[in-house]
Design an enzyme around this catalytic site. Structure first.
Site, PDB file in Angstrom:
ATOM      1  CB  SER A 131      -0.950  -0.026   1.207  1.00 44.92           C
ATOM      2  OG  SER A 131      -1.856   1.054   1.158  1.00 44.92           O
ATOM      3  CB  THR A 132       1.212   4.131   2.327  1.00 42.20           C
ATOM      4  OG1 THR A 132      -0.195   4.222   2.506  1.00 42.20           O
ATOM      5  CG2 THR A 132       1.819   5.520   2.270  1.00 42.20           C
ATOM      6  CG  HIS A 173      -4.112  -0.773  -0.788  1.00 46.52           C
ATOM      7  ND1 HIS A 173      -3.839  -0.737   0.566  1.00 46.52           N
ATOM      8  CD2 HIS A 173      -4.693  -1.981  -1.008  1.00 46.52           C
ATOM      9  CE1 HIS A 173      -4.255  -1.858   1.137  1.00 46.52           C
ATOM     10  NE2 HIS A 173      -4.765  -2.630   0.197  1.00 46.52           N
ATOM     11  CG  MET A 228      -2.118   3.504   7.301  1.00 45.41           C
ATOM     12  SD  MET A 228      -2.309   5.274   7.182  1.00 45.41           S
ATOM     13  CE  MET A 228      -0.607   5.804   7.148  1.00 45.41           C
ATOM     14  CG  ASP A 279      -5.929  -5.326   2.487  1.00 45.89           C
ATOM     15  OD1 ASP A 279      -6.575  -6.360   2.748  1.00 45.89           O
ATOM     16  OD2 ASP A 279      -5.766  -4.895   1.323  1.00 45.89           O
TER      17      ASP A 279
END
Length: 357
Positions: free
Chosen positions: A175-176, A201, A294, A297
């Site tokens: 993600s991030t 993401h 972050m 998930d």
């Protein structure tokens, strides 16, 4: 209706821009931020369709924030600033629009017209970005309090892990910070690997260009996943920005299956859905990697994978932009090896050669 986050350190200018945008039927200001750090938190909270960014801001200037945004969480951004000289530069930094603030006695009406014209001209891009884009959370208001409901992966896909049949497959979730981290990993990967599935993401409309970027900088053939693609050695499949990526059996091999369902673990695509699908179809002969990001998930399905003897790997805290997803998986007891970003490619290659299980 497209949602907007207004970022400006001036309280009066925030109110002016907010009122002008709210006067446009297709747009609504969902929140406002006073600086880049405030904006970062509100982007996570509200997931707006568009942000407006001032250049002159305290703590972090708007250009730096724009570059960081495009690197870590690419999304449509319009610069609204009094520095007209930057108008030609900000497009190279990733902005999709530039609106100069009023100066030299220009009327507010003229400023409003420019805001309206710019935003309406961007609806073609926003339609692509927000197509089937659900919100991060299902929110209900009761007595003026917000209650958040998180969708568990069980609501979309049951856990039915199988023993490995010897088929190798690598599943990666991030993600991030994952965009740059994945680029670093893929630059080191050879073309001889088993199929790779990726859930990053990323907003709808950006996943295809990111797949091309990975492909151009790797020996692996990287594709934005489409429904029904046969999984091949030396190929990687990136989840599109508005669909869950899963797999299913197809004859003697496997193929991609895209799911247009609810967000799971607050995301679509969801790492939990990818990992669960791989555990159900490939089972213990697979490898799962969780990287910078972050939230949590991937944690639920990764624990199931670990319990099923899947080889699980997590990026370490030192090399993560955000040590959220890996930390949650580690805390859940779902990880066999914790390693630096620089070593992930080597571990993937070792797995492909049967050196790590």
């Amino acid at each position: 209706m497209y949602t907007v986050l207004v970022i400006d350190d001036s309280a009066s200018m925030r109110r002016i821009i907010k009122d002008m945008i709210n006067d446009i039927e297709e747009f609504e200001v969902i929140s406002m931020a006073v600086d880049a750090y405030d904006a970062r938190e509100k982007i996570k909270q509200y997931e707006p369709d568009l942000v407006t960014i001032d250049i002159n801001m305290p703590k972090m200037d708007g250009v730096t924030f724009l570059r960081n945004l495009m690197r870590l969480h690419p999304m449509p951004a319009v610069v609204v600033s009094g520095e007209g000289v930057r108008g030609n530069d900000i497009f190279d930094d990733g902005a999709v629009g530039f609106i100069p603030k009023p100066e030299n006695g220009e009327s507010m009406q003229s400023f409003q017209h420019r805001i309206k014209d710019t935003l309406l001209n961007l609806t073609f891009l926003l339609k692509r970005y927000t197509l089937k884009k659900p919100r991060a959370l299902i929110v209900k208001k009761t007595n003026n309090k917000e209650i958040e409901y998180k969708i568990h992966p069980d609501e979309v896909m049951s856990s039915k892990p199988i023993r490995g049949n010897g088929s190798k497959l690598i599943a990666i979730g991030s993600s991030t910070g994952g965009v740059e981290a994945l680029c670093k990993v893929f630059m080191k990967l050879p073309s001889s690997l088993p199929p790779i599935l990726i859930t990053q993401h990323i907003p709808y409309g950006f996943s295809n260009s990111f797949a091309h970027r990975l492909n151009d900088n790797s020996e692996v053939n990287v594709h934005e996943a489409k429904d029904g693609m046969l999984l091949e050695k030396g190929h990687a499949y990136l989840a599109p920005g508005n669909m869950h990526l899963s797999i299913e059996k197809s004859g003697l091999g496997y193929k991609t299956k895209l799911l247009d369902t609810k967000k799971v673990s607050q995301h679509k695509p969801s790492v939990d859905i990818l990992f669960r699908s791989v555990n159900n179809v490939i089972g213990s002969s697979a490898m799962a990697v969780i990287m910078t990001g972050m939230g949590d998930d991937g944690m639920i399905a990764m624990k199931d994978m670990y319990d099923n003897n899947v080889y699980t790997l997590a990026q370490n805290e030192e090399s993560c932009v955000v040590f959220g997803m890996p930390a949650k998986a580690i805390k859940a007891g779902a990880i066999k090896d914790i390693i630096h970003l620089d070593d992930i490619a080597e571990y993937i290659i070792d797995y492909s050669k049967g050196k790590r299980k």
